[in-house]
Write a protein that holds these residues in place. Structure first.
Motif, PDB file in Angstrom:
ATOM      1  N   ILE A  21       0.825  -1.208   0.000  1.00 13.58           N
ATOM      2  CA  ILE A  21       0.000   0.000   0.000  1.00 13.58           C
ATOM      3  C   ILE A  21       0.858   1.256   0.000  1.00 13.58           C
ATOM      4  O   ILE A  21       0.603   2.206  -0.748  1.00 13.58           O
ATOM      5  CB  ILE A  21      -0.949  -0.012   1.220  1.00 13.58           C
ATOM      6  CG1 ILE A  21      -1.981  -1.125   1.065  1.00 13.58           C
ATOM      7  CG2 ILE A  21      -1.643   1.341   1.379  1.00 13.58           C
ATOM      8  CD1 ILE A  21      -2.855  -1.321   2.282  1.00 13.58           C
ATOM      9  N   ILE A  22       1.884   1.281   0.832  1.00 17.12           N
ATOM     10  CA  ILE A  22       2.680   2.499   1.020  1.00 17.12           C
ATOM     11  C   ILE A  22       3.507   2.833  -0.220  1.00 17.12           C
ATOM     12  O   ILE A  22       3.564   3.985  -0.656  1.00 17.12           O
ATOM     13  CB  ILE A  22       3.589   2.349   2.252  1.00 17.12           C
ATOM     14  CG1 ILE A  22       2.731   2.315   3.524  1.00 17.12           C
ATOM     15  CG2 ILE A  22       4.598   3.489   2.331  1.00 17.12           C
ATOM     16  CD1 ILE A  22       3.516   2.024   4.776  1.00 17.12           C
ATOM     17  N   ILE A  23       4.173   1.816  -0.845  1.00 16.55           N
ATOM     18  CA  ILE A  23       5.064   2.082  -1.978  1.00 16.55           C
ATOM     19  C   ILE A  23       4.310   2.704  -3.156  1.00 16.55           C
ATOM     20  O   ILE A  23       4.719   3.745  -3.685  1.00 16.55           O
ATOM     21  CB  ILE A  23       5.803   0.793  -2.394  1.00 16.55           C
ATOM     22  CG1 ILE A  23       6.794   0.394  -1.286  1.00 16.55           C
ATOM     23  CG2 ILE A  23       6.534   0.987  -3.722  1.00 16.55           C
ATOM     24  CD1 ILE A  23       7.531  -0.897  -1.569  1.00 16.55           C
ATOM     25  N   PRO A  24       3.186   2.107  -3.627  1.00 21.33           N
ATOM     26  CA  PRO A  24       2.452   2.768  -4.725  1.00 21.33           C
ATOM     27  C   PRO A  24       1.936   4.151  -4.344  1.00 21.33           C
ATOM     28  O   PRO A  24       1.926   5.056  -5.191  1.00 21.33           O
ATOM     29  CB  PRO A  24       1.287   1.803  -4.999  1.00 21.33           C
ATOM     30  CG  PRO A  24       1.729   0.490  -4.460  1.00 21.33           C
ATOM     31  CD  PRO A  24       2.570   0.815  -3.279  1.00 21.33           C
ATOM     32  N   LEU A  25       1.521   4.303  -3.111  1.00 25.81           N
ATOM     33  CA  LEU A  25       1.005   5.600  -2.685  1.00 25.81           C
ATOM     34  C   LEU A  25       2.098   6.660  -2.739  1.00 25.81           C
ATOM     35  O   LEU A  25       1.875   7.778  -3.229  1.00 25.81           O
ATOM     36  CB  LEU A  25       0.442   5.496  -1.263  1.00 25.81           C
ATOM     37  CG  LEU A  25      -0.184   6.772  -0.683  1.00 25.81           C
ATOM     38  CD1 LEU A  25      -1.359   7.215  -1.549  1.00 25.81           C
ATOM     39  CD2 LEU A  25      -0.637   6.533   0.752  1.00 25.81           C
ATOM     40  N   VAL A  26       3.287   6.315  -2.285  1.00 22.87           N
ATOM     41  CA  VAL A  26       4.410   7.257  -2.336  1.00 22.87           C
ATOM     42  C   VAL A  26       4.760   7.587  -3.783  1.00 22.87           C
ATOM     43  O   VAL A  26       5.039   8.743  -4.135  1.00 22.87           O
ATOM     44  CB  VAL A  26       5.620   6.686  -1.592  1.00 22.87           C
ATOM     45  CG1 VAL A  26       6.859   7.556  -1.812  1.00 22.87           C
ATOM     46  CG2 VAL A  26       5.324   6.567  -0.104  1.00 22.87           C
TER      47      VAL A  26
END
Length: 282
Positions: A199-204
């Protein structure tokens, strides 16, 4: 004379016999000794008003309110009833009567620290704090016993009879955001570590790309605005020279109307609109 002497000797002998008899006087049950004689006792709840004589028995009267006698006795005064003082943590368990004394106990949340016939002094129970549990709950006769929570357990307020185990986040497939302490449980995240990574990597990445696009647009807009400003200033200067040409001798040179129209038509429509707005023309 002889008779009188014999009488005195007889009296002395009798007195000598009475003295040891008085010392050896023992009253029966239900009697009490007074002035060398045994008198009947008064019942419980009564006191002696007048002692007995050779001709009369003991005169008894009831105890006044607030006084008592528990047993048969020869007391001339009844005993004073006890008062349960709240300042000592005491509360009345049984009211005083003419035949029994007051019985005191402890207020709720207190325990007795001085005990005689009944409690004389009470103190508050120990209060367990967060991070502790009640190993033994307090009673009227015993204080509360508190124990510290062992590792891996917690107690939020100290009122529990046993500390609670920390939540095992890993066993539930979750990630641990905050570890547990002796006063609070471990805090678990609704996502596992792998889910958080996805979740965090694509969001960043999305945020970074959006920022780059925004910066590029701003740079392009600034460049376009700068170029337009330069072009507009140049055209304004050229127009001013055309509309107000001067001879070297200061006389005005009038250009043909057709040439002026051709120059205006060569200017883009948008720039002509700007010019007309600047000059105030409709």
């Amino acid at each position: 004379m002889v008779n009188r002497g014999c009488l005195k000797m007889f009296i002395m002998l009798m007195m000598a016999q009475l003295i040891p008899f008085k010392e050896a006087l023992e009253c029966m049950v239900g009697e009490y000794e007074v002035d060398g004689q045994c008198c009947p006792t008064c019942q419980a709840g009564y006191r002696v008003n007048e002692t007995c004589t050779v001709m009369t028995g003991t005169t008894c009267v009831a105890c006044d309110p607030g006084t008592y006698t528990e047993h048969q006795s020869g007391l001339k005064e009844c005993l004073q009833c006890k008062v349960c003082d709240p300042e000592f943590g005491l509360v009345t368990r049984r009211e005083c009567s003419s035949t029994s004394n007051t019985v005191c106990g402890c207020f709720p949340g207190h325990f007795c620290v001085i005990m005689k016939d009944d409690c004389e002094l009470c103190e508050p129970h120990q209060v367990c704090t967060a991070g502790q549990y009640m190993k033994s709950r307090g009673t009227e006769m015993n204080n509360t016993i508190c124990e510290k929570c062992r590792a891996g357990t917690f107690s939020p307020n100290g009122t529990l009879g046993q500390c609670l185990l920390w939540t095992n986040c890993t066993a539930q497939g979750l990630s641990e955001e905050e570890p547990g302490t002796d006063t609070k449980d471990a805090l678990c995240s609704p996502y596992s570590n792998s889910q958080l990574t996805f979740i965090i990597i694509p969001l960043v990445a999305i945020i970074v790309i959006a920022v780059i696009i925004l910066v590029v647009k701003l740079v392009r807009m600034e460049k376009s605005q700068a170029a337009y400003d330069i072009r507009r200033r140049g055209e304004a200067s050229h127009t001013e020279k055309i509309s107000n040409p001067l001879e070297t001798d200061g006389s005005v040179i009038n250009l043909p109307v057709q040439e002026t129209r051709q120059q205006e038509e060569s200017v883009p429509l948008r720039e002509r609109i700007y010019k007309s707005q600047d000059s105030g023309e409709p």
